[in-house]
Design a protein around this motif. Structure first.
Motif, PDB file in Angstrom:
ATOM      1  N   SER A   1       0.851  -1.188   0.000  1.00  0.00           N
ATOM      2  CA  SER A   1       0.000   0.000   0.000  1.00  0.00           C
ATOM      3  C   SER A   1       0.889   1.241   0.000  1.00  0.00           C
ATOM      4  O   SER A   1       2.088   1.175   0.318  1.00  0.00           O
ATOM      5  CB  SER A   1      -0.895   0.008   1.232  1.00  0.00           C
ATOM      6  OG  SER A   1      -0.110   0.246   2.394  1.00  0.00           O
ATOM      7  N   PRO A   2       0.329   2.409  -0.337  1.00  0.00           N
ATOM      8  CA  PRO A   2       1.122   3.642  -0.196  1.00  0.00           C
ATOM      9  C   PRO A   2       1.683   3.819   1.216  1.00  0.00           C
ATOM     10  O   PRO A   2       2.825   4.257   1.377  1.00  0.00           O
ATOM     11  CB  PRO A   2       0.110   4.735  -0.547  1.00  0.00           C
ATOM     12  CG  PRO A   2      -0.835   4.075  -1.491  1.00  0.00           C
ATOM     13  CD  PRO A   2      -0.964   2.669  -0.982  1.00  0.00           C
ATOM     14  N   ALA A   3       0.900   3.451   2.242  1.00  0.00           N
ATOM     15  CA  ALA A   3       1.385   3.575   3.623  1.00  0.00           C
ATOM     16  C   ALA A   3       2.599   2.677   3.859  1.00  0.00           C
ATOM     17  O   ALA A   3       3.545   3.065   4.563  1.00  0.00           O
ATOM     18  CB  ALA A   3       0.274   3.239   4.605  1.00  0.00           C
ATOM     19  N   ASP A   4       2.577   1.468   3.274  1.00  0.00           N
ATOM     20  CA  ASP A   4       3.731   0.567   3.399  1.00  0.00           C
ATOM     21  C   ASP A   4       4.981   1.202   2.791  1.00  0.00           C
ATOM     22  O   ASP A   4       6.071   1.164   3.380  1.00  0.00           O
ATOM     23  CB  ASP A   4       3.460  -0.761   2.698  1.00  0.00           C
ATOM     24  CG  ASP A   4       2.337  -1.559   3.330  1.00  0.00           C
ATOM     25  OD1 ASP A   4       2.149  -1.451   4.557  1.00  0.00           O
ATOM     26  OD2 ASP A   4       1.648  -2.303   2.590  1.00  0.00           O
ATOM     27  N   ILE A   5       4.807   1.771   1.608  1.00  0.00           N
ATOM     28  CA  ILE A   5       5.937   2.382   0.904  1.00  0.00           C
ATOM     29  C   ILE A   5       6.465   3.575   1.686  1.00  0.00           C
ATOM     30  O   ILE A   5       7.685   3.754   1.843  1.00  0.00           O
ATOM     31  CB  ILE A   5       5.518   2.789  -0.514  1.00  0.00           C
ATOM     32  CG1 ILE A   5       5.147   1.534  -1.318  1.00  0.00           C
ATOM     33  CG2 ILE A   5       6.620   3.571  -1.219  1.00  0.00           C
ATOM     34  CD1 ILE A   5       4.436   1.822  -2.623  1.00  0.00           C
ATOM     35  N   MET A   6       5.566   4.384   2.204  1.00  0.00           N
ATOM     36  CA  MET A   6       5.984   5.551   2.980  1.00  0.00           C
ATOM     37  C   MET A   6       6.738   5.138   4.236  1.00  0.00           C
ATOM     38  O   MET A   6       7.738   5.774   4.610  1.00  0.00           O
ATOM     39  CB  MET A   6       4.756   6.396   3.328  1.00  0.00           C
ATOM     40  CG  MET A   6       4.099   7.042   2.113  1.00  0.00           C
ATOM     41  SD  MET A   6       2.480   7.775   2.467  1.00  0.00           S
ATOM     42  CE  MET A   6       2.970   9.155   3.491  1.00  0.00           C
ATOM     43  N   THR A   7       6.290   4.057   4.874  1.00  0.00           N
ATOM     44  CA  THR A   7       6.975   3.567   6.071  1.00  0.00           C
ATOM     45  C   THR A   7       8.385   3.096   5.727  1.00  0.00           C
ATOM     46  O   THR A   7       9.358   3.410   6.441  1.00  0.00           O
ATOM     47  CB  THR A   7       6.179   2.418   6.707  1.00  0.00           C
ATOM     48  OG1 THR A   7       4.908   2.914   7.135  1.00  0.00           O
ATOM     49  CG2 THR A   7       6.920   1.835   7.898  1.00  0.00           C
ATOM     50  N   ARG A   8       8.519   2.348   4.634  1.00  0.00           N
ATOM     51  CA  ARG A   8       9.836   1.841   4.242  1.00  0.00           C
ATOM     52  C   ARG A   8      10.777   2.981   3.852  1.00  0.00           C
ATOM     53  O   ARG A   8      11.980   2.932   4.138  1.00  0.00           O
ATOM     54  CB  ARG A   8       9.688   0.840   3.098  1.00  0.00           C
ATOM     55  CG  ARG A   8       8.936  -0.431   3.504  1.00  0.00           C
ATOM     56  CD  ARG A   8       9.086  -1.516   2.464  1.00  0.00           C
ATOM     57  NE  ARG A   8       8.291  -2.685   2.788  1.00  0.00           N
ATOM     58  CZ  ARG A   8       8.367  -3.851   2.151  1.00  0.00           C
ATOM     59  NH1 ARG A   8       9.228  -3.999   1.152  1.00  0.00           N
ATOM     60  NH2 ARG A   8       7.600  -4.871   2.507  1.00  0.00           N
ATOM     61  N   LEU A   9      10.245   4.001   3.201  1.00  0.00           N
ATOM     62  CA  LEU A   9      11.078   5.149   2.853  1.00  0.00           C
ATOM     63  C   LEU A   9      11.481   5.925   4.105  1.00  0.00           C
ATOM     64  O   LEU A   9      12.620   6.399   4.208  1.00  0.00           O
ATOM     65  CB  LEU A   9      10.342   6.056   1.866  1.00  0.00           C
ATOM     66  CG  LEU A   9      10.203   5.494   0.443  1.00  0.00           C
ATOM     67  CD1 LEU A   9       9.281   6.378  -0.393  1.00  0.00           C
ATOM     68  CD2 LEU A   9      11.574   5.374  -0.237  1.00  0.00           C
TER      69      LEU A   9
END
Length: 371
Positions: free
Chosen positions: A294-302
């Protein structure tokens, strides 16, 4: 850390601020306010500019000066920051929403006419993220129905629709000078118009509706939305560099497009329409529906790699504050919802270096190929 926005302050900002301090002109009475207003009006092909405290205040002033109030409806996008809708609601009027187009991420102009009723008084356009709304078509609709057009160009400093600058359309246009804009004052806003009567109303609303002859006697209620001389000094220095800032934004956008062109799972931002090319205010992406992240997953990883991000705007019809007021009950706007659910943007500030762009693009790519 690579912030989601890094402003660029490499012009006359310091020199102008020192002048403010040395002369003692730090309030809204200082000379930089008028200089900034005059030069900004010229830059967007308007007759009048009224500097104010922020972009949200500019919208409050614009809505009031347009005479919008209880019983009026205002057609506007479902997908936007809350400020335009908040200004309409605070005025006692009713926002009537239009869904977005996936081709531009802006309000779908083809849907505007179906939302017009006998109570409609205005169309409030908000340009989103990089591509502007086709204002020629909006003005044609407004003319047919005798409607006011308010143009929120908060994100569009230096952008054009065909050969006209954003901010030059309709009765009133507004801008923001928040730090992530092409021109920043830290905080600040501007209302622009070609109508002298409207301009005088805006100046009054900005300044508590003081009267020239009897200062502390008020016929109307206004706001203290004044811009200080120090803010205007920074804004003027930024305006002097606008062409360079626009060029740099194009370079940032094009470098990201090249670096992310082969990254799976992403939809890159719309770059060009018949009426304009993107100015890349921010570099946003959509995560494809079939991606397991999800976008939230990507934002967390970044974030774990010390890279800042932001989610996309949240649609007006899903805002809890408006639901509590009984607005937009059972309404649905599928494209606006998709943009909100699947969108995020990555570092895009003017102070971003090419090396940082490459690091961000590589980090995004590595995350997306890992799933």
């Amino acid at each position: 850390m690579i912030p989601v926005n890094t402003p660029l302050l490499d012009g006359n900002e310091q020199a102008y601020l020192v002048e403010c301090i040395e002369t003692g002109w730090i309030s809204s009475e200082g000379p930089f306010v008028k200089r900034f207003e005059d030069q900004f009006a010229a830059a967007v092909s308007r007759q009048h500019a009224i500097a104010c405290a922020n972009g949200s205040g500019a919208l409050d002033i614009a809505v009031a000066a347009a005479g919008i109030g209880p019983g009026d409806e205002v057609v506007m996008p479902a997908f936007t920051i809350i400020s335009p809708a908040a200004s309409v609601v605070r005025a006692g009027a009713t926002p009537v929403l239009v869904d977005s187009s996936l081709d531009t991420w802006n309000m779908d102009v083809a849907q505007i006419e179906s939302r017009i009723t006998p109570a409609t008084k205005a169309i409030l356009v908000v340009h989103i993220y990089g591509l502007p709304v086709d204002m020629t078509k909006v003005l044609e609709i407004a003319s047919r129905h005798n409607l006011i057009v308010i143009e929120d160009a908060a994100e569009m400093h230096g952008q054009f629709v065909h050969d006209r600058p954003c901010g030059s359309f309709g009765l009133i246009s507004t801008f923001s000078f928040y730090p992530n804009k092409h021109i920043t004052c830290g905080e600040g806003g501007m209302v622009v118009t070609d109508d002298e009567t409207i301009a005088e109303k805006c100046r009054g609303y900005r300044n508590l509706c003081f009267q020239p002859q009897r200062r502390f006697v008020h016929e109307e209620l206004g706001w203290n939305y004044r811009m200080t001389n120090m803010q205007a000094a920074v804004g003027l220095a930024q305006l002097e560099k606008l062409d360079a800032h626009v060029l740099r934004k194009h370079q940032i956008g094009e470098r990201y497009l090249e670096r992310l062109s082969r990254t799976p799972g992403l939809v890159l931002p719309p770059v060009e329409a018949e009426h304009a090319k993107s100015i890349f205010w921010v570099f946003g992406v959509l995560v494809k529906d079939d991606c397991s992240l999800s976008p939230a997953d990507i934002m967390t990883r970044l974030a774990e790699q010390k890279i800042g991000t932001r989610p996309f705007f949240f649609p007006m019809h899903q805002q809890p504050v408006f639901k509590k007021q009984g607005l937009f009950q059972s309404e649905t706007y599928p494209v606006a919802e998709k943009l909100a659910e699947r969108g995020l943007y990555i570092p895009s500030g003017l102070g971003l270096s090419d090396e940082e762009i490459d690091l961000v693009a590589e980090a995004v790519h590595d995350i997306m190929v890992s799933v």
